[in-house]
Scaffold this motif. Structure first.
Motif, PDB file in Angstrom:
ATOM      1  N   VAL A 136       0.735  -1.416   0.017  1.00 56.69           N
ATOM      2  CA  VAL A 136       0.040  -0.158  -0.118  1.00 56.69           C
ATOM      3  C   VAL A 136       0.992   1.429   0.021  1.00 56.69           C
ATOM      4  O   VAL A 136       0.508   2.117  -0.588  1.00 56.69           O
ATOM      5  N   LYS A 137       2.060   1.176   0.690  1.00 64.27           N
ATOM      6  CA  LYS A 137       3.001   2.298   0.649  1.00 64.27           C
ATOM      7  C   LYS A 137       3.624   2.537  -0.532  1.00 64.27           C
ATOM      8  O   LYS A 137       3.595   3.701  -1.180  1.00 64.27           O
ATOM      9  N   ALA A 138       3.783   1.507  -1.311  1.00 67.64           N
ATOM     10  CA  ALA A 138       4.499   1.787  -2.533  1.00 67.64           C
ATOM     11  C   ALA A 138       3.507   1.993  -3.607  1.00 67.64           C
ATOM     12  O   ALA A 138       3.657   3.087  -4.302  1.00 67.64           O
ATOM     13  N   TYR A 139       2.164   1.776  -3.518  1.00 71.36           N
ATOM     14  CA  TYR A 139       1.243   2.222  -4.599  1.00 71.36           C
ATOM     15  C   TYR A 139       0.529   3.257  -4.331  1.00 71.36           C
ATOM     16  O   TYR A 139       0.183   4.065  -5.384  1.00 71.36           O
ATOM     17  N   SER A 140       0.222   3.506  -3.056  1.00 71.76           N
ATOM     18  CA  SER A 140      -0.774   4.652  -2.780  1.00 71.76           C
ATOM     19  C   SER A 140      -0.134   5.811  -1.691  1.00 71.76           C
ATOM     20  O   SER A 140      -0.060   6.815  -2.178  1.00 71.76           O
ATOM     21  N   GLY A 141       0.402   5.149  -0.875  1.00 69.59           N
ATOM     22  CA  GLY A 141       1.127   6.247   0.348  1.00 69.59           C
ATOM     23  C   GLY A 141       0.212   6.830   0.903  1.00 69.59           C
ATOM     24  O   GLY A 141      -1.011   6.753   0.752  1.00 69.59           O
ATOM     25  N   GLY A 142       0.882   8.068   1.663  1.00 72.81           N
ATOM     26  CA  GLY A 142      -0.001   9.109   2.460  1.00 72.81           C
ATOM     27  C   GLY A 142      -0.890   8.337   3.308  1.00 72.81           C
ATOM     28  O   GLY A 142      -0.385   7.325   4.258  1.00 72.81           O
ATOM     29  N   ARG A 143      -2.167   8.750   3.862  1.00 76.20           N
ATOM     30  CA  ARG A 143      -2.769   8.378   4.786  1.00 76.20           C
ATOM     31  C   ARG A 143      -3.457   6.780   4.487  1.00 76.20           C
ATOM     32  O   ARG A 143      -3.805   6.295   5.702  1.00 76.20           O
ATOM     33  N   LYS A 144      -3.388   6.512   3.248  1.00 75.99           N
ATOM     34  CA  LYS A 144      -3.953   4.949   3.066  1.00 75.99           C
ATOM     35  C   LYS A 144      -2.991   4.123   3.646  1.00 75.99           C
ATOM     36  O   LYS A 144      -3.590   3.011   4.173  1.00 75.99           O
ATOM     37  N   VAL A 145      -1.755   4.485   3.922  1.00 72.72           N
ATOM     38  CA  VAL A 145      -0.878   3.493   4.549  1.00 72.72           C
ATOM     39  C   VAL A 145      -1.179   3.232   6.203  1.00 72.72           C
ATOM     40  O   VAL A 145      -1.550   2.071   6.540  1.00 72.72           O
ATOM     41  N   ALA A 146      -1.631   4.162   6.715  1.00 73.71           N
ATOM     42  CA  ALA A 146      -1.831   4.392   8.121  1.00 73.71           C
ATOM     43  C   ALA A 146      -3.342   3.526   8.443  1.00 73.71           C
ATOM     44  O   ALA A 146      -3.594   2.850   9.274  1.00 73.71           O
ATOM     45  N   THR A 147      -4.304   3.906   7.248  1.00 67.27           N
ATOM     46  CA  THR A 147      -5.490   3.323   7.582  1.00 67.27           C
ATOM     47  C   THR A 147      -5.492   1.986   7.283  1.00 67.27           C
ATOM     48  O   THR A 147      -6.030   1.123   8.032  1.00 67.27           O
ATOM     49  N   CYS A 148      -4.685   1.497   6.311  1.00 77.38           N
ATOM     50  CA  CYS A 148      -4.501   0.167   5.848  1.00 77.38           C
ATOM     51  C   CYS A 148      -3.926  -0.587   7.036  1.00 77.38           C
ATOM     52  O   CYS A 148      -4.611  -1.935   7.630  1.00 77.38           O
ATOM     53  N   GLY A 149      -2.846  -0.093   7.720  1.00 79.37           N
ATOM     54  CA  GLY A 149      -2.291  -0.844   8.862  1.00 79.37           C
ATOM     55  C   GLY A 149      -3.155  -1.082  10.113  1.00 79.37           C
ATOM     56  O   GLY A 149      -3.169  -2.128  10.802  1.00 79.37           O
ATOM     57  N   ALA A 150      -4.010   0.062  10.229  1.00 79.99           N
ATOM     58  CA  ALA A 150      -4.910   0.157  11.266  1.00 79.99           C
ATOM     59  C   ALA A 150      -6.036  -1.093  11.336  1.00 79.99           C
ATOM     60  O   ALA A 150      -5.988  -1.826  12.211  1.00 79.99           O
ATOM     61  N   ILE A 151      -6.596  -1.084  10.124  1.00 81.45           N
ATOM     62  CA  ILE A 151      -7.687  -2.161   9.863  1.00 81.45           C
ATOM     63  C   ILE A 151      -6.847  -3.364   9.906  1.00 81.45           C
ATOM     64  O   ILE A 151      -7.446  -4.455  10.374  1.00 81.45           O
ATOM     65  N   GLN A 152      -5.688  -3.559   9.164  1.00 82.19           N
ATOM     66  CA  GLN A 152      -4.893  -4.851   8.733  1.00 82.19           C
ATOM     67  C   GLN A 152      -4.792  -5.504  10.493  1.00 82.19           C
ATOM     68  O   GLN A 152      -4.950  -6.765  10.862  1.00 82.19           O
ATOM     69  N   TYR A 153      -4.020  -4.764  11.200  1.00 81.06           N
ATOM     70  CA  TYR A 153      -3.454  -5.219  12.592  1.00 81.06           C
ATOM     71  C   TYR A 153      -4.738  -5.309  13.671  1.00 81.06           C
ATOM     72  O   TYR A 153      -4.484  -6.151  14.440  1.00 81.06           O
ATOM     73  N   LEU A 154      -5.688  -4.489  13.453  1.00 79.95           N
ATOM     74  CA  LEU A 154      -6.872  -4.667  14.225  1.00 79.95           C
ATOM     75  C   LEU A 154      -7.452  -6.159  13.899  1.00 79.95           C
ATOM     76  O   LEU A 154      -7.984  -6.782  14.881  1.00 79.95           O
ATOM     77  N   ASN A 155      -7.551  -6.192  12.493  1.00 80.24           N
ATOM     78  CA  ASN A 155      -8.270  -7.624  12.267  1.00 80.24           C
ATOM     79  C   ASN A 155      -7.468  -8.667  12.762  1.00 80.24           C
ATOM     80  O   ASN A 155      -7.889  -9.607  13.028  1.00 80.24           O
ATOM     81  N   LEU A 156      -6.083  -8.684  12.688  1.00 82.11           N
ATOM     82  CA  LEU A 156      -5.152  -9.696  13.021  1.00 82.11           C
ATOM     83  C   LEU A 156      -5.352  -9.875  14.562  1.00 82.11           C
ATOM     84  O   LEU A 156      -5.483 -11.119  14.898  1.00 82.11           O
ATOM     85  N   PHE A 157      -5.509  -8.919  15.386  1.00 81.51           N
ATOM     86  CA  PHE A 157      -5.553  -8.808  16.797  1.00 81.51           C
ATOM     87  C   PHE A 157      -6.869  -9.490  17.066  1.00 81.51           C
ATOM     88  O   PHE A 157      -6.838 -10.288  17.815  1.00 81.51           O
ATOM     89  N   GLY A 158      -8.241  -8.825  16.478  1.00 79.63           N
ATOM     90  CA  GLY A 158      -9.336  -9.641  16.512  1.00 79.63           C
ATOM     91  C   GLY A 158      -9.395 -11.047  16.049  1.00 79.63           C
ATOM     92  O   GLY A 158     -10.172 -11.848  16.878  1.00 79.63           O
ATOM     93  N   THR A 159      -8.518 -11.601  15.188  1.00 82.08           N
ATOM     94  CA  THR A 159      -8.816 -12.838  14.744  1.00 82.08           C
ATOM     95  C   THR A 159      -7.993 -13.802  15.772  1.00 82.08           C
ATOM     96  O   THR A 159      -8.437 -14.782  16.278  1.00 82.08           O
ATOM     97  N   ALA A 160      -7.041 -13.371  16.621  1.00 81.12           N
ATOM     98  CA  ALA A 160      -6.430 -14.034  17.642  1.00 81.12           C
ATOM     99  C   ALA A 160      -7.418 -14.227  18.681  1.00 81.12           C
ATOM    100  O   ALA A 160      -7.412 -15.321  19.526  1.00 81.12           O
ATOM    101  N   ILE A 161      -8.229 -13.342  18.900  1.00 86.70           N
ATOM    102  CA  ILE A 161      -9.267 -13.291  20.131  1.00 86.70           C
ATOM    103  C   ILE A 161     -10.404 -14.371  19.820  1.00 86.70           C
ATOM    104  O   ILE A 161     -10.984 -15.130  20.445  1.00 86.70           O
ATOM    105  N   GLY A 162     -10.870 -14.196  18.378  1.00 83.50           N
ATOM    106  CA  GLY A 162     -11.605 -15.200  17.732  1.00 83.50           C
ATOM    107  C   GLY A 162     -11.190 -16.516  17.716  1.00 83.50           C
ATOM    108  O   GLY A 162     -12.148 -17.623  18.350  1.00 83.50           O
ATOM    109  N   TYR A 163     -10.230 -16.770  17.546  1.00 88.10           N
ATOM    110  CA  TYR A 163      -9.463 -18.265  17.663  1.00 88.10           C
ATOM    111  C   TYR A 163      -9.281 -18.782  19.058  1.00 88.10           C
ATOM    112  O   TYR A 163      -9.493 -19.791  19.252  1.00 88.10           O
ATOM    113  N   THR A 164      -9.003 -17.837  20.167  1.00 88.67           N
ATOM    114  CA  THR A 164      -9.020 -18.363  21.257  1.00 88.67           C
ATOM    115  C   THR A 164     -10.256 -18.564  22.026  1.00 88.67           C
ATOM    116  O   THR A 164     -10.515 -19.691  22.666  1.00 88.67           O
TER     117      THR A 164
END
Length: 513
Positions: A136-164
């Motif tokens: 995302v940083k390479a192709y889009s950059g800017g705020r999209k990187v921060a937005t993508c990171g927040a969504i992605q890692y929040l989703n990974l964090f939530g998935t760990a909770i769901g699997y538990t």
């Protein structure tokens, strides 16, 4: 325990060019021209002087079509498969399978777009993007990187909770089935999920010390085998129950208004919420785009990585869709409107209780591996950022050789030990606070489906191929993105409504079954 130099493994070290020059100087080998194919030369220009390095100066990737397929199947066929019978029960015989097939086609198409973005500029010769955020940083950059990171890692964090949560449910199912069998049904065998979540958390603390994503391949293969095992048991028991009933249950439009469930009578409003929640559950069952590039970064070349990933994705999606349709449809045919949120909990505790024990044990083993497949990218991100910020700290960057019997030498990093342990502890505590399996699954599916599976892959592909605005291809891609956004938004609304209903009868740390 022997101290090592204060350097991080190549996956964390961003000085790939410096590392490459250091190795070239150390080896004192000149680059000699050698005839080879365009693709092989473009992908691995360093092969002439070192067979140990890829074109980015890192150790050669060793992943293959089969390891990539196993990673995908481990990520896709997770606990989400157990909620598919419930999802089809909300949507009915017509909409349920149709929605499942549509999700499969969308995931297959957008995963192909995303795999081509692994290399910036050109899918064969471009610079590698090691993670989703890098792309995302390479192709889009800017705020999209921060937005993508927040969504992605929040989703990974939530998935760990769901699997538990899912793992604790299966562990309790084993205990309860044995309790019922021993007492002949006289003991209700009520128990709390807390101790089982803690047990799962301790197991994950141990496995979380595996340093890199590419080192969990064996755990991923075991998890993939387990996913087929418990899915097959669920399918077989569904077929047996349909045979016992003598007919298929269910209706064309799904659960009927007025049906009595554990949560009460289904009203027209609840019918709507449950249908929308089912969309989120199906989306969650298919979602794995957030770790696609991490998987692709383990694949060797030639052939080009995106070609291997497209083949692996195609086989994985076909296999999982067949399993999903069989498990979901047979589960709905067996239970009708009363299809449980977790398919394996609907078959009772007696007959055959040992088979259900095997299936639930397979779920737990699978979730141990799936937890790692999803969390390794998050671990690597946090460790990379910490290494950049505190590069002179021995606690963060130093590694020590720790001899382990029957294993060899383990490279211990104290920051990795502390941070990953804390992560598992936090996800376990939150799982104990919010043990709503179906609702958590729906929210995670809704949260990650549109932005990570559709929007960013489409936008990056448009940027890579330089597709002009308002052309027919651009309009088609934007229409796909808009349609998926609508589905994701609807699923989020339904899942949040489900959580609100659950909270009315909820007591912290006192969940029992």
């Amino acid at each position: 325990m022997l101290a090592r130099s204060r350097t991080l493994p190549p996956r964390i070290n961003h000085g790939a060019i410096d590392e490459r020059h250091d190795i070239r100087h150390y080896m004192q080998v000149e680059v000699q021209p050698k005839a080879q194919s365009r693709e092989a030369e473009a992908i691995n220009p360093l092969a002439n002087y070192s067979k140990c390095l890829d074109d980015d100066g890192r150790l050669k990737r060793t992943g293959t079509f089969w390891t990539a397929t196993s990673h995908i199947i481990t990520a896709v066929i997770g606990s989400g498969v157990l909620s598919l019978a419930w999802s089809i029960a909300q949507l009915g015989w017509v909409a349920g399978p149709a929605v499942m097939l549509l999700f499969a086609l969308v995931i297959l198409y957008t995963s192909g777009l995303l795999s081509q973005c692994y290399r910036f500029g050109d899918p064969v010769t471009g610079q590698r993007n090691y993670t989703y955020m890098d792309a995302v940083k390479a192709y889009s950059g800017g705020r999209k990187v921060a937005t993508c990171g927040a969504i992605q890692y929040l989703n990974l964090f939530g998935t760990a909770i769901g699997y538990t949560i899912a793992a604790s449910v299966s562990m309790m199912a084993i205990k309860r089935s044995n309790c019922f069998h021993k007492s002949g049904g006289k003991d209700p065998c009520h128990m709390s999920s807390n101790s089982y979540m803690i047990t799962f958390g301790i197991i994950e603390i141990i496995f979380s010390q595996i340093p890199d994503f590419d080192q969990v391949w064996w755990l991923s293969i075991v998890a993939a085998i387990m996913s087929f095992a418990y899915s097959s048991v669920g399918l077989a028991l569904g077929i047996a129950k349909v045979s016992e009933n003598g007919s298929f249950k269910g209706s064309m439009m799904g659960i009927s208004i007025g049906t009595m469930t554990k949560a009460g009578t289904v009203t027209a409003t609840q019918k709507l919420w449950r249908s929308l929640q089912a969309l989120g559950a199906i989306a969650f069952a298919y979602s794995y785009s957030i770790i696609l590039l991490d998987i692709q970064n383990t694949v060797k070349s030639p052939p080009a990585e995106h070609k291997t990933m497209k083949k692996a994705t195609l086989l994985s999606i076909i296999v999982t869709t067949v399993f999903y349709l069989l498990c979901g449809c047979m589960g709905y045919a067996a239970f009708g409107d009363n299809a449980p949120g977790n398919l394996l909990t609907g078959f009772g505790f007696y007959n055959p209780y040992w088979l259900l024990d095997i299936a639930n044990l397979a779920i737990v083993i699978h979730l141990v591996g799936a937890y790692q497949v999803y969390c390794q990218p998050l671990f690597a991100f946090a460790e990379k950022k910490s290494a950049q910020k505190w590069s002179k700290s021995d606690f963060v960057t130093a590694e020590y050789d720790l001899p382990i019997p029957c294993y060899g030498v383990y490279r211990l990093n104290f920051f990795r030990l502390v941070w990953r342990t804390m992560f598992v502890v936090v996800t376990t505590i939150i799982a104990m606070l919010m043990p709503f399996f179906n609702d958590v699954v729906g929210i995670l599916g809704a949260l990650g489906f549109w932005p990570l599976t559709v929007y960013f892959p489409v936008e990056m592909y448009i940027s890579q191929k330089k597709i002009r605005r308002w052309t027919s291809r651009w309009l088609a891609l934007q229409f796909l993105s808009l349609a998926c956004f609508s589905v994701s938004l609807a699923a989020a609304v339904g899942s949040v409504a489900g959580v609100v209903l659950d909270l009315k009868t909820y007591k912290p740390f006192k969940t029992s079954y």
